[in-house]
Each structure stands twice: as structure tokens, then as C-alpha cells.
Design a protein around this motif. Structure first.
Motif, PDB file in Angstrom:
ATOM      1  N   ASN A  38       0.825  -1.221   0.000  1.00 20.67           N
ATOM      2  CA  ASN A  38       0.000   0.000   0.000  1.00 20.67           C
ATOM      3  C   ASN A  38       0.856   1.267   0.000  1.00 20.67           C
ATOM      4  O   ASN A  38       0.330   2.369  -0.099  1.00 20.67           O
ATOM      5  CB  ASN A  38      -0.922   0.022   1.224  1.00 20.67           C
ATOM      6  CG  ASN A  38      -2.072  -0.944   1.086  1.00 20.67           C
ATOM      7  OD1 ASN A  38      -2.628  -1.126   0.001  1.00 20.67           O
ATOM      8  ND2 ASN A  38      -2.441  -1.590   2.189  1.00 20.67           N
ATOM      9  N   TYR A  39       2.175   1.101   0.116  1.00 19.36           N
ATOM     10  CA  TYR A  39       3.081   2.250   0.253  1.00 19.36           C
ATOM     11  C   TYR A  39       4.063   2.303  -0.917  1.00 19.36           C
ATOM     12  O   TYR A  39       5.241   2.539  -0.746  1.00 19.36           O
ATOM     13  CB  TYR A  39       3.843   2.156   1.576  1.00 19.36           C
ATOM     14  CG  TYR A  39       2.970   2.262   2.804  1.00 19.36           C
ATOM     15  CD1 TYR A  39       2.923   3.428   3.552  1.00 19.36           C
ATOM     16  CD2 TYR A  39       2.191   1.183   3.223  1.00 19.36           C
ATOM     17  CE1 TYR A  39       2.136   3.522   4.692  1.00 19.36           C
ATOM     18  CE2 TYR A  39       1.394   1.268   4.352  1.00 19.36           C
ATOM     19  CZ  TYR A  39       1.366   2.443   5.075  1.00 19.36           C
ATOM     20  OH  TYR A  39       0.577   2.538   6.201  1.00 19.36           O
ATOM     21  N   PRO A  43      -2.348   5.457   1.939  1.00 23.36           N
ATOM     22  CA  PRO A  43      -1.998   6.017   3.254  1.00 23.36           C
ATOM     23  C   PRO A  43      -1.052   7.220   3.207  1.00 23.36           C
ATOM     24  O   PRO A  43      -0.206   7.389   4.073  1.00 23.36           O
ATOM     25  CB  PRO A  43      -1.343   4.828   3.964  1.00 23.36           C
ATOM     26  CG  PRO A  43      -0.731   4.029   2.866  1.00 23.36           C
ATOM     27  CD  PRO A  43      -1.658   4.167   1.698  1.00 23.36           C
ATOM     28  N   TRP A  92       3.000   9.642   5.737  1.00 23.47           N
ATOM     29  CA  TRP A  92       2.314   8.366   5.581  1.00 23.47           C
ATOM     30  C   TRP A  92       1.796   7.885   6.927  1.00 23.47           C
ATOM     31  O   TRP A  92       2.392   8.125   7.976  1.00 23.47           O
ATOM     32  CB  TRP A  92       3.201   7.330   4.917  1.00 23.47           C
ATOM     33  CG  TRP A  92       4.374   6.797   5.670  1.00 23.47           C
ATOM     34  CD1 TRP A  92       4.386   5.857   6.652  1.00 23.47           C
ATOM     35  CD2 TRP A  92       5.759   7.154   5.470  1.00 23.47           C
ATOM     36  NE1 TRP A  92       5.673   5.599   7.075  1.00 23.47           N
ATOM     37  CE2 TRP A  92       6.535   6.379   6.372  1.00 23.47           C
ATOM     38  CE3 TRP A  92       6.418   8.038   4.613  1.00 23.47           C
ATOM     39  CZ2 TRP A  92       7.919   6.472   6.429  1.00 23.47           C
ATOM     40  CZ3 TRP A  92       7.792   8.131   4.685  1.00 23.47           C
ATOM     41  CH2 TRP A  92       8.526   7.355   5.580  1.00 23.47           C
ATOM     42  N   VAL A  93       0.658   7.218   6.876  1.00 23.84           N
ATOM     43  CA  VAL A  93       0.021   6.646   8.060  1.00 23.84           C
ATOM     44  C   VAL A  93       0.819   5.417   8.476  1.00 23.84           C
ATOM     45  O   VAL A  93       1.329   4.662   7.639  1.00 23.84           O
ATOM     46  CB  VAL A  93      -1.435   6.262   7.744  1.00 23.84           C
ATOM     47  CG1 VAL A  93      -2.104   5.596   8.946  1.00 23.84           C
ATOM     48  CG2 VAL A  93      -2.224   7.490   7.308  1.00 23.84           C
ATOM     49  N   PRO A 141       1.928   1.840   9.215  1.00 20.47           N
ATOM     50  CA  PRO A 141       1.415   0.611   8.624  1.00 20.47           C
ATOM     51  C   PRO A 141       1.016  -0.401   9.690  1.00 20.47           C
ATOM     52  O   PRO A 141       1.623  -0.452  10.763  1.00 20.47           O
ATOM     53  CB  PRO A 141       2.608   0.097   7.820  1.00 20.47           C
ATOM     54  CG  PRO A 141       3.788   0.559   8.606  1.00 20.47           C
ATOM     55  CD  PRO A 141       3.402   1.921   9.143  1.00 20.47           C
TER      56      PRO A 141
END
Length: 263
Positions: free
Chosen positions: A50-51, A110, A208-209, A211
Motif C-alpha cells: 500500500n506504500y 496512506p 504516511w500513516v 502501517p
């Protein structure tokens, strides 16, 4: 002999402590001179998918919904990425990403634009004057336009506006468009009391959030510090959940012993 035994004992203690920090994830290799932290991913077998960002011939690239920007720095501890925003088309007050409507992030991923950015919208139509932005004749964007050769062409475009990014309307987009403002620039952590010739180079900061634990299919996908089990926050997803007495450190991408805390 006593000294040797003491040194061996110390070494064993350090190894034992380090065992509590065994990697539970596969960090991607560095990209050129840039150290590459978890969870960022440049390939299908490393990092968190997702990153995703790209490593292109030793340079890092951030892909937005419909455009791409060079990454100039990464701060893993604070989970920040700084990109180089679009430049002006030579001899115009139009950014090169105007055809893509400026910076457009995917809100389902994210990453978001931080409040550390001072954004200047340039070459605006009078419709922008109905916004709550600072579009005054003495605003900071006029100071920038009047005192830098980089934006000389914008002197002929009298309307510009300045604001701090990161609100709900700008968490995922800084827009450039024909019916609004056709150019923009951005500065990270700008000290507005400094003269323009002491400002940093333009940049735009994303964060970024943190993980979650890595996804797993079976226990083989996890290490000895974690157990493959159902994610309590997602139906049908299994993750390498940290064993009792350990906690998930999202910055290092490990299950760490509870006594260590975040370093």
C-alpha cells in the motif's frame, strides 16, 4: 580470562536483546544514495504494497493519480516524504502539471499532504477571491513573485493567494486549473520572516500513516516473534500479529520486546 569471559557474556547479552528486534518484514533495498525505510515499497516482494513508490535509475519517484514527481528527501522517523513540485513552463506563469490539474493524491492510499506546506497559488482568475485564502495585494505570494526571477512571468498575473495546506480540502490535492489558478508553488516549514533569497528550494511534504502488521497466508510468512492470525480490524485478512510480551513497531517494521519501547 575473567576479562574475556566478561566480554563474551556482554556479547551474548546483546545478541539476546537483539533477538527481540528480529525483522518481521522485508525492507526494500536502498535506491541510489537514499536509505529506504519500511513500509515504503519499490517492488512486489518488499515493503508494504500500500506504500508504493518507484526507484528509477537510482532516483526515487512518487506517483500520484495521474502524474509523477521526484522525491527529494525521506524522513522515516517522522514518516515524511518531500517531493519536488512542478516547475513553471519557461517564460510563463503556468505549471507543467496544469494538464493533470496539479497534485492529486489517491485518498484511498496512506499518504496525505501535511500542514507543514506553505502553498502559493499563482496566475489566478478573480473567482478565487471568493475563497477564504489570503489573496491580498500585500500577501506573501506577491513578495515571492516580486523578489525571485523564477516567477518573473507571474508579475503580469495580478491575482495570487497563499495558504497553509493540510486541511480537509487540501489533504489530497493542490489544484492547478484553467478556471482557478494556473500555477502554484510550495515550501516546507517556511520561515516567512526570512527574505526570499534565504527561502529553501520549493518542496511539498507528504506524510504516511503508520502501517499495520504485514499480511500473511500461513505461519511461514511470519518470524518467530509473531503469529499468523486474523486481523481483528479487517474481515478475512490475516497478519503477523506480535506474540505476547512484544509490540508492533511500525517505524522499524518489527515486533519488539515490550521493555524496549519505540527507539
Amino acid at each position: 580470562m575473567a576479562v574475556t569471559f566478561k566480554l563474551l557474556s556482554t556479547a551474548l547479552l546483546l545478541i539476546t536483546c537483539a533477538a527481540g528486534l528480529t525483522l518481521a518484514v522485508n525492507r526494500c533495498p536502498d535506491c541510489g544514495p537514499t536509505a529506504f525505510p519500511y513500509p515504503l515499497s519499490t517492488g512486489p516482494t518488499c515493503g508494504d504494497q500500500n506504500y508504493k513508490i518507484r526507484c528509477d535509475a537510482g532516483s526515487l519517484i512518487f506517483d500520484t493519480l495521474i502524474n509523477s514527481y521526484p522525491i527529494t528527501s525521506i524522513d522515516p522517523l517522522n514518516q515524511r516524504i518531500v517531493i519536488q513540485p512542478a516547475s513553471l513552463v519557461p517564460n510563463t506563469c503556468i505549471t507543467t502539471d496544469l494538464p493533470f490539474n496539479g497534485v492529486q493524491l489517491n485518498s484511498s492510499l496512506p499518504f496525505n499532504i501535511t500542514s507543514g506546506n506553505t502553498i502559493m497559488l499563482l496566475n489566478c482568475t478573480d473567482s478565487i477571491l471568493r475563497s477564504p485564502l489570503d489573496c491580498s495585494a500585500t500577501g506573501l505570494c506577491h513578495v515571492y513573485v516580486n523578489e525571485t526571477s523564477k516567477a518573473m512571468a507571474c508579475e503580469a498575473a495580478p491575482i495570487c493567494c497563499t495558504f497553509k495546506a493540510g486541511g480537509s480540502a487540501t489533504a489530497y490535492a493542490i489544484r492547478a486549473r484553467e478556471t482557478g489558478c494556473r500555477a502554484y508553488t510550495s515550501f516546507v516549514n517556511l520561515k516567512t520572516n526570512l527574505p526570499v533569497n534565504q527561502w529553501p528550494e520549493p518542496g511539498m511534504e507528504f506524510q504516511w500513516v503508520s502501517p499495520p502488521e504485514p499480511i500473511c497466508g500461513t505461519q511461514v510468512d511470519c518470524d518467530e516473534n509473531s503469529t499468523c492470525g486474523p486481523d481483528p480490524n479487517s474481515n478475512g485478512i490475516r497478519r503477523c500479529l506480535c506474540n505476547s510480551g512484544m509490540y508492533w513497531d511500525p517505524i522499524k517494521g518489527v515486533c519488539a520486546a515490550s521493555g524496549f519501547g519505540l527507539i
